[in-house]
Write an enzyme that holds these catalytic residues in place. Structure first.
Site, PDB file in Angstrom:
ATOM      1  N   LYS A   1      -4.480  -2.144  10.149  1.00 15.02           N
ATOM      2  CA  LYS A   1      -4.911  -2.212   8.760  1.00 15.02           C
ATOM      3  C   LYS A   1      -4.968  -3.639   8.218  1.00 15.02           C
ATOM      4  O   LYS A   1      -5.580  -3.869   7.178  1.00 15.02           O
ATOM      5  CB  LYS A   1      -3.963  -1.399   7.867  1.00 15.02           C
ATOM      6  CG  LYS A   1      -4.188   0.096   7.988  1.00 15.02           C
ATOM      7  CD  LYS A   1      -3.072   0.883   7.346  1.00 15.02           C
ATOM      8  CE  LYS A   1      -3.302   2.372   7.459  1.00 15.02           C
ATOM      9  NZ  LYS A   1      -4.348   2.869   6.548  1.00 15.02           N
TER      10      LYS A   1
ATOM     11  N   THR B   1      -8.909  -5.836   3.733  1.00 20.68           N
ATOM     12  CA  THR B   1      -8.799  -4.878   2.638  1.00 20.68           C
ATOM     13  C   THR B   1      -9.752  -5.370   1.558  1.00 20.68           C
ATOM     14  O   THR B   1      -9.642  -6.520   1.123  1.00 20.68           O
ATOM     15  CB  THR B   1      -7.357  -4.840   2.082  1.00 20.68           C
ATOM     16  OG1 THR B   1      -6.461  -4.556   3.164  1.00 20.68           O
ATOM     17  CG2 THR B   1      -7.195  -3.785   1.008  1.00 20.68           C
TER      18      THR B   1
ATOM     19  N   GLU C   1      -9.094   3.879  -2.444  1.00 24.52           N
ATOM     20  CA  GLU C   1      -7.838   3.769  -3.197  1.00 24.52           C
ATOM     21  C   GLU C   1      -8.071   3.052  -4.530  1.00 24.52           C
ATOM     22  O   GLU C   1      -9.098   2.413  -4.740  1.00 24.52           O
ATOM     23  CB  GLU C   1      -6.796   2.974  -2.387  1.00 24.52           C
ATOM     24  CG  GLU C   1      -6.639   3.476  -0.955  1.00 24.52           C
ATOM     25  CD  GLU C   1      -5.435   2.880  -0.233  1.00 24.52           C
ATOM     26  OE1 GLU C   1      -4.552   2.314  -0.898  1.00 24.52           O
ATOM     27  OE2 GLU C   1      -5.395   2.985   1.004  1.00 24.52           O
TER      28      GLU C   1
ATOM     29  N   HIS D   1      -3.709  13.880   0.966  1.00 20.74           N
ATOM     30  CA  HIS D   1      -3.938  12.937   2.065  1.00 20.74           C
ATOM     31  C   HIS D   1      -2.743  12.902   3.019  1.00 20.74           C
ATOM     32  O   HIS D   1      -2.914  12.955   4.238  1.00 20.74           O
ATOM     33  CB  HIS D   1      -4.198  11.542   1.495  1.00 20.74           C
ATOM     34  CG  HIS D   1      -4.293  10.470   2.537  1.00 20.74           C
ATOM     35  ND1 HIS D   1      -5.376  10.337   3.376  1.00 20.74           N
ATOM     36  CD2 HIS D   1      -3.426   9.490   2.899  1.00 20.74           C
ATOM     37  CE1 HIS D   1      -5.178   9.312   4.204  1.00 20.74           C
ATOM     38  NE2 HIS D   1      -4.003   8.779   3.936  1.00 20.74           N
TER      39      HIS D   1
ATOM     40  N   ASP E   1       0.851  -1.189   0.000  1.00 23.37           N
ATOM     41  CA  ASP E   1       0.000   0.000   0.000  1.00 23.37           C
ATOM     42  C   ASP E   1       0.889   1.242   0.000  1.00 23.37           C
ATOM     43  O   ASP E   1       1.764   1.382   0.856  1.00 23.37           O
ATOM     44  CB  ASP E   1      -0.889  -0.014   1.248  1.00 23.37           C
ATOM     45  CG  ASP E   1      -1.973   1.053   1.192  1.00 23.37           C
ATOM     46  OD1 ASP E   1      -2.266   1.549   0.077  1.00 23.37           O
ATOM     47  OD2 ASP E   1      -2.526   1.386   2.251  1.00 23.37           O
TER      48      ASP E   1
ATOM     49  N   GLU F   1     -10.378   3.837   3.604  1.00 29.23           N
ATOM     50  CA  GLU F   1      -9.486   4.577   2.710  1.00 29.23           C
ATOM     51  C   GLU F   1      -9.853   4.188   1.276  1.00 29.23           C
ATOM     52  O   GLU F   1      -9.799   3.010   0.922  1.00 29.23           O
ATOM     53  CB  GLU F   1      -8.018   4.249   3.000  1.00 29.23           C
ATOM     54  CG  GLU F   1      -7.588   4.817   4.354  1.00 29.23           C
ATOM     55  CD  GLU F   1      -6.111   4.714   4.660  1.00 29.23           C
ATOM     56  OE1 GLU F   1      -5.593   5.589   5.367  1.00 29.23           O
ATOM     57  OE2 GLU F   1      -5.467   3.755   4.182  1.00 29.23           O
TER      58      GLU F   1
ATOM     59  N   ARG G   1      -8.079   3.603  13.287  1.00 32.45           N
ATOM     60  CA  ARG G   1      -7.158   4.712  13.580  1.00 32.45           C
ATOM     61  C   ARG G   1      -6.610   4.696  14.992  1.00 32.45           C
ATOM     62  O   ARG G   1      -5.481   5.154  15.219  1.00 32.45           O
ATOM     63  CB  ARG G   1      -7.853   6.045  13.315  1.00 32.45           C
ATOM     64  CG  ARG G   1      -8.355   6.233  11.910  1.00 32.45           C
ATOM     65  CD  ARG G   1      -7.240   6.134  10.901  1.00 32.45           C
ATOM     66  NE  ARG G   1      -7.725   6.336   9.545  1.00 32.45           N
ATOM     67  CZ  ARG G   1      -6.979   6.200   8.459  1.00 32.45           C
ATOM     68  NH1 ARG G   1      -5.723   5.827   8.568  1.00 32.45           N
ATOM     69  NH2 ARG G   1      -7.489   6.381   7.267  1.00 32.45           N
TER      70      ARG G   1
ATOM     71  N   ARG H   1       0.682  14.132  13.463  1.00 35.57           N
ATOM     72  CA  ARG H   1       1.937  14.758  13.933  1.00 35.57           C
ATOM     73  C   ARG H   1       1.787  16.270  13.927  1.00 35.57           C
ATOM     74  O   ARG H   1       2.473  16.969  13.174  1.00 35.57           O
ATOM     75  CB  ARG H   1       3.097  14.336  13.007  1.00 35.57           C
ATOM     76  CG  ARG H   1       3.370  12.834  12.993  1.00 35.57           C
ATOM     77  CD  ARG H   1       4.377  12.423  11.927  1.00 35.57           C
ATOM     78  NE  ARG H   1       3.822  12.495  10.579  1.00 35.57           N
ATOM     79  CZ  ARG H   1       3.083  11.551  10.018  1.00 35.57           C
ATOM     80  NH1 ARG H   1       2.831  10.434  10.653  1.00 35.57           N
ATOM     81  NH2 ARG H   1       2.603  11.713   8.799  1.00 35.57           N
TER      82      ARG H   1
ATOM     83  N   GLU I   1      -9.972  12.305   7.678  1.00 42.29           N
ATOM     84  CA  GLU I   1      -9.720  13.621   7.056  1.00 42.29           C
ATOM     85  C   GLU I   1     -11.021  14.400   6.885  1.00 42.29           C
ATOM     86  O   GLU I   1     -11.067  15.594   7.122  1.00 42.29           O
ATOM     87  CB  GLU I   1      -9.151  13.444   5.648  1.00 42.29           C
ATOM     88  CG  GLU I   1      -7.753  12.977   5.536  1.00 42.29           C
ATOM     89  CD  GLU I   1      -7.442  12.756   4.064  1.00 42.29           C
ATOM     90  OE1 GLU I   1      -7.633  11.616   3.588  1.00 42.29           O
ATOM     91  OE2 GLU I   1      -7.044  13.719   3.379  1.00 42.29           O
TER      92      GLU I   1
ATOM     93  N   GLN J   1      -4.024   1.873  15.091  1.00 44.55           N
ATOM     94  CA  GLN J   1      -2.905   2.361  14.266  1.00 44.55           C
ATOM     95  C   GLN J   1      -2.053   3.391  15.011  1.00 44.55           C
ATOM     96  O   GLN J   1      -0.821   3.283  15.048  1.00 44.55           O
ATOM     97  CB  GLN J   1      -3.479   2.978  12.984  1.00 44.55           C
ATOM     98  CG  GLN J   1      -2.439   3.588  12.052  1.00 44.55           C
ATOM     99  CD  GLN J   1      -3.071   4.315  10.859  1.00 44.55           C
ATOM    100  OE1 GLN J   1      -4.288   4.353  10.712  1.00 44.55           O
ATOM    101  NE2 GLN J   1      -2.231   4.874  10.003  1.00 44.55           N
TER     102      GLN J   1
ATOM    103  N   ASP K   1      -9.165   0.253   1.940  1.00 43.03           N
ATOM    104  CA  ASP K   1      -8.177  -0.154   2.952  1.00 43.03           C
ATOM    105  C   ASP K   1      -8.729   0.240   4.335  1.00 43.03           C
ATOM    106  O   ASP K   1      -8.395   1.285   4.875  1.00 43.03           O
ATOM    107  CB  ASP K   1      -6.847   0.543   2.662  1.00 43.03           C
ATOM    108  CG  ASP K   1      -5.795   0.246   3.713  1.00 43.03           C
ATOM    109  OD1 ASP K   1      -5.925  -0.763   4.420  1.00 43.03           O
ATOM    110  OD2 ASP K   1      -4.841   1.044   3.832  1.00 43.03           O
TER     111      ASP K   1
HETATM  112  O1  LIG Z   1       0.514   9.556   7.957  1.00 44.26           O
HETATM  113  C1  LIG Z   1       0.285   8.623   8.734  1.00 44.26           C
HETATM  114  O2  LIG Z   1       0.792   8.598   9.846  1.00 44.26           O
HETATM  115  C2  LIG Z   1      -0.607   7.507   8.364  1.00 44.26           C
HETATM  116  C3  LIG Z   1      -1.021   7.299   7.105  1.00 44.26           C
HETATM  117  C4  LIG Z   1      -1.997   6.289   6.724  1.00 44.26           C
HETATM  118  O3  LIG Z   1      -2.680   5.644   7.517  1.00 44.26           O
HETATM  119  C5  LIG Z   1      -2.242   6.177   5.279  1.00 44.26           C
HETATM  120  C6  LIG Z   1      -1.996   4.870   4.613  1.00 44.26           C
HETATM  121  O4  LIG Z   1      -2.355   3.764   4.943  1.00 44.26           O
HETATM  122  C7  LIG Z   1      -1.450   5.022   3.271  1.00 44.26           C
HETATM  123  C8  LIG Z   1      -2.495   5.589   2.390  1.00 44.26           C
HETATM  124  O5  LIG Z   1      -3.516   4.935   2.199  1.00 44.26           O
HETATM  125  O6  LIG Z   1      -2.316   6.684   1.854  1.00 44.26           O
HETATM  126 CA   LIG Z   2      -4.061   2.890   2.775  1.00 39.45          CA
HETATM  127 MG   LIG Z   3      -6.386  -2.647   5.115  1.00 42.54          MG
END
Ligand SMILES: O=C(O)/C=C/C(=O)CC(=O)CC(=O)O
Ligand SMILES: [Ca+2]
Ligand SMILES: [Mg+2]
Length: 392
Positions: free
Chosen positions: A233, A237, A181, A113, A106, A179, A217, A122, A338, A220, A213
């Site tokens: 994740k 999927t 994609e 994004h 991925d 997500e 969160r 962050r 988002e 994660q 996907d």
């Molecule tokens: O920027 C992050 O800390 C986390 C990003 C993601 O969760 C995004 C990811 O899985 C990749 C994507 O689908 O763009």
């Molecule tokens: Ca993703």
């Molecule tokens: Mg996934």
């Protein structure tokens, strides 16, 4: 013999002809092509055993010249006469996972994004990390949990720790997300120790599917530093059942947004592989977002070159996804984290304020693109409903 009626404005007209795996009347799954509202059984119609299989892998492994020749024969078939026993109405067939997924990667190729997630995850750092404009950032995911559209998604359980809490707790994810994609399927692989040049993309990649996907969160955010996404994740999927051949996407090709600084030579493209695909995301039947694929910074040709540049082999059935597709506008964001800005700006779904997914929610992602001769072609949809956590 019979003729297939294809409605003039069908998204599955003769300029599309996506392949999938279907079963009808209790028979074993086999390869079919979608034409209008019909599915044509290719083993019966073309008399080739390579299509009497439960995945597209053997067909994909035959390589580019065979894909071109098959598309020519299929076009002839659906614009002429087809054996009646090869044709099934689409509403009467069941679709299956179209490929045996080999490896799954991925990427993270949307600048919008990546910047939004940087701000959310962050807040004290620069939104885009320093590597982002030099290489398509990605991670290896879990191929065995790729499922076909329509498969229910059990809410994942795991360790969650909200920013205010000082210890993790165990339970069902409270921030389950999607997500939106695009996914690319490798048809012909490359040996260990070699790299796939950008220019070989169109001879190696067979086609594209839509990808959801699913992302937890809270799991994660707690687990993924410093090694990257893992259980947040890997639980599921989803992909769409109809694989749109790359050959059908010629009219959708556009340049990617300008890439500054210029990428290293192995990532430079001589011909553009940005794609003008419009996605739509619906939540319980209401459209909440329209992500534009043409905004993606890195092209799928650059992604394949990057994922093999270290000499990693690639295989028939490898799936690599683009990363979440988000545009510059709020209503173009491909993930709910988002769209609702970390849950702080709910969206209205069925008249109620919503942030992350609740049990029973259903998400459908669909897409269309320009096809040849002024037509529009469709990807069909990737659909999934959330079931309660089992507490596993
Ligand atoms: O920027 C992050 O800390 C986390 C990003 C993601 O969760 C995004 C990811 O899985 C990749 C994507 O689908 O763009
Ligand atoms: Ca993703
Ligand atoms: Mg996934």
């Amino acid at each position: 013999m019979t003729r297939i009626e294809i409605p003039r404005d069908s998204l599955f007209g003769t300029e599309n002809l996506p392949y999938g795996v279907f079963s009808a009347d209790g028979a074993e799954p086999r390869v079919g092509v979608r034409a209008g509202d019909s599915v044509v059984d290719l083993a019966v119609a073309l008399g080739d055993e390579i299509f009497a299989r439960p995945t597209l892998n053997a067909f994909m492994a035959r390589g580019y010249d065979f894909w071109v020749e098959t598309r020519r024969r299929v076009t002839e078939l659906v614009t002429g006469e087809v054996p009646g026993e090869a044709v099934h109405p689409v509403e009467r067939v069941r679709t299956h996972l179209p490929v045996e997924v080999a490896d799954y990667v991925d990427f993270y190729a949307s600048e919008h994004h990546a910047s939004n997630l940087g701000r959310l995850f962050r807040p004290d750092a620069e939104p885009l990390l320093p590597n982002w404009k030099h290489l398509p950032v990605g991670y290896h995911g879990r191929a065995g949990t790729v499922v076909v559209s329509g498969t229910d998604i059990v809410r994942p359980s795991g360790q969650r720790k909200a920013p205010g809490e000082d210890a993790p707790s165990f339970g069902g994810s409270r921030r389950l997300d999607i997500e939106a994609e695009l996914g690319f399927l490798v048809g012909t692989g490359s040996p260990l120790g070699s790299a796939v040049p950008v220019a070989e993309f169109s001879r190696r990649v067979f086609g594209a599917v839509l990808v959801n996907d699913w992302s937890a969160r809270d799991i994660q955010a707690w687990e993924y530093v410093p090694l990257g996404p893992f259980l947040g994740k890997s639980f599921a999927t989803s992909i769409s059942p109809w694989v749109v051949p790359l050959l059908a996407l010629e009219a959708a090709r556009v340049p990617t947004p300008a890439q500054v600084p210029e990428p290293l030579p192995y990532l430079r493209e001589s011909e553009p592989w940005g794609l003008d695909i419009d996605l739509s995301v619906s939540w319980n039947g209401e459209e909440v977002s329209r992500p534009p694929y043409r905004e993606m910074y890195w092209s799928p040709a650059q992604m394949l070159a990057h994922l093999t540049v270290n000499g990693a082999s690639s295989r028939t059935g490898d799936l690599y996804a683009s990363g979440t597709i988000s545009g510059p506008e709020k209503a173009q964001r491909g993930a709910f984290i988002e769209l609702t800005w970390g849950g702080k700006e709910p969206v209205l779904v069925g008249g109620a304020e919503r942030t992350f997914l609740e049990d029973g929610d259903e998400v459908v992602i669909s897409a269309t693109a320009p096809g040849a001769k002024g037509t529009r072609i469709g990807f069909g949809e990737v659909r999934g409903r959330v079931l309660p956590a089992t507490g596993a």
